[in-house]
Design an enzyme around this catalytic site. Structure first.
Site, PDB file in Angstrom:
ATOM      1  N   TYR A 142       0.832  -1.207   0.000  1.00  0.00           N
ATOM      2  CA  TYR A 142       0.000   0.000   0.000  1.00  0.00           C
ATOM      3  C   TYR A 142       0.867   1.258   0.000  1.00  0.00           C
ATOM      4  O   TYR A 142       0.621   2.193  -0.763  1.00  0.00           O
ATOM      5  CB  TYR A 142      -0.911  -0.011   1.225  1.00  0.00           C
ATOM      6  CG  TYR A 142      -1.833   1.174   1.316  1.00  0.00           C
ATOM      7  CD1 TYR A 142      -2.984   1.247   0.540  1.00  0.00           C
ATOM      8  CD2 TYR A 142      -1.567   2.220   2.200  1.00  0.00           C
ATOM      9  CE1 TYR A 142      -3.842   2.337   0.630  1.00  0.00           C
ATOM     10  CE2 TYR A 142      -2.418   3.306   2.302  1.00  0.00           C
ATOM     11  CZ  TYR A 142      -3.556   3.362   1.514  1.00  0.00           C
ATOM     12  OH  TYR A 142      -4.398   4.439   1.609  1.00  0.00           O
ATOM     13  N   VAL A 174      -7.765   7.811   8.604  1.00  0.00           N
ATOM     14  CA  VAL A 174      -9.107   8.384   8.713  1.00  0.00           C
ATOM     15  C   VAL A 174     -10.065   7.341   9.273  1.00  0.00           C
ATOM     16  O   VAL A 174      -9.979   6.158   8.944  1.00  0.00           O
ATOM     17  CB  VAL A 174      -9.594   8.870   7.328  1.00  0.00           C
ATOM     18  CG1 VAL A 174     -10.958   9.541   7.452  1.00  0.00           C
ATOM     19  CG2 VAL A 174      -8.589   9.838   6.716  1.00  0.00           C
TER      20      VAL A 174
END
Length: 258
Positions: A165, A198
């Site tokens: 990622y 988040v």
């Protein structure tokens, strides 16, 4: 349309914007924020049922929203989605490349499966390239096109046990700069936003200790919500950012500063 749904001086009035990965989480927050600023928003996602529900929710609030199913790992699906969006909206002024997958984290570089690595790169890197390519002609015709790519601050500080990622989001940052130079002559701006961790459905798997690390190390010591990020995306799509291109904006409460 209800008077309280759109801002009195909308920053994106009449703009036609495509947001990928928009059925839920951060992508939906982007779509909602742009609707609030007067944009006509096309939400694209692989999750058909959730996509339909999200579009319906926005429409019930008086917004101009439409849904398009897309698998950004498929070049054919990307081309079809871009064509359908342009036909439906009558053009395109903005593209927000938000669709992405993670490698679920928790594995060191020695343990990442090759097929998982390839999947992450296919969706997070190739998908951004191909969707931007598919939308380029319409963005050029707009005369004020804007592309916003979702990166991540993990690529700025080198988060461990998340290498596929992290590498993909580092590639998005690099691609953003190259795209900005190639698309500048078309009067298209290309920028990236790099959020921190988040609070959305996609981060529910993240250990509580990692969430707390972010809180403790931020200059603004609290959890990050989708609404903390959406304003930056609206700005990058607006006329206020017409001379801003090739930039990576870290939106993370001061966890990483650049």
């Amino acid at each position: 349309m209800p008077a309280d749904t759109i801002q009195s001086s909308p920053l994106l009035a009449g703009r036609r914007i495509l947001v990928t990965g928009a059925a839920r989480g951060l992508g939906f927050a982007f779509a909602e924020a742009m609707c609030r600023q007067g944009a006509r928003v096309a939400l694209a996602d692989l999750r058909r049922e959730q996509l339909d529900a999200s579009v319906r929710q926005l429409r019930e609030r008086g917004f101009d929203a439409s849904g398009f199913e897309v698998d950004v790992s498929s070049p054919e699906a990307i081309e079809r989605c871009a064509d359908d969006v342009v036909k439906t909206l009558g053009g395109l002024d903005g593209l927000l490349n938000n669709a992405a997958v993670t490698d679920s984290g928790g594995k060191g570089m020695d343990d990442i499966a090759i097929d998982k690595w390839d999947q992450v790169m296919t969706v997070n890197v190739r998908g951004v390239w191909l969707m931007t390519k598919a939308c380029r002609a319409a963005l050029r015709e707009s005369g004020r096109g804007a592309v916003v790519n979702l990166a991540s601050d993990t690529a700025m500080w080198g988060a461990p046990n998340l290498m596929a990622y992290v590498a993909s989001k580092g590639a998005v940052m690099a691609m953003t700069r190259s795209m900005a130079r190639e698309m500048g002559p078309d009067n298209i701006t290309v920028n990236a936003i790099a959020p921190g961790l988040v609070l959305v459905e996609a981060t529910q798997y993240v250990p509580e200790a990692r969430h707390q690390l972010y809180v403790d190390q931020r200059a603004l010591q609290r959890q990050q919500t989708p609404e903390d990020v959406s304003g930056a995306a609206v700005y990058a799509m607006s006329d206020g950012a017409r001379f801003v291109t090739g930039q990576v904006l870290a939106v993370n409460g001061g966890f990483v500063m650049n």
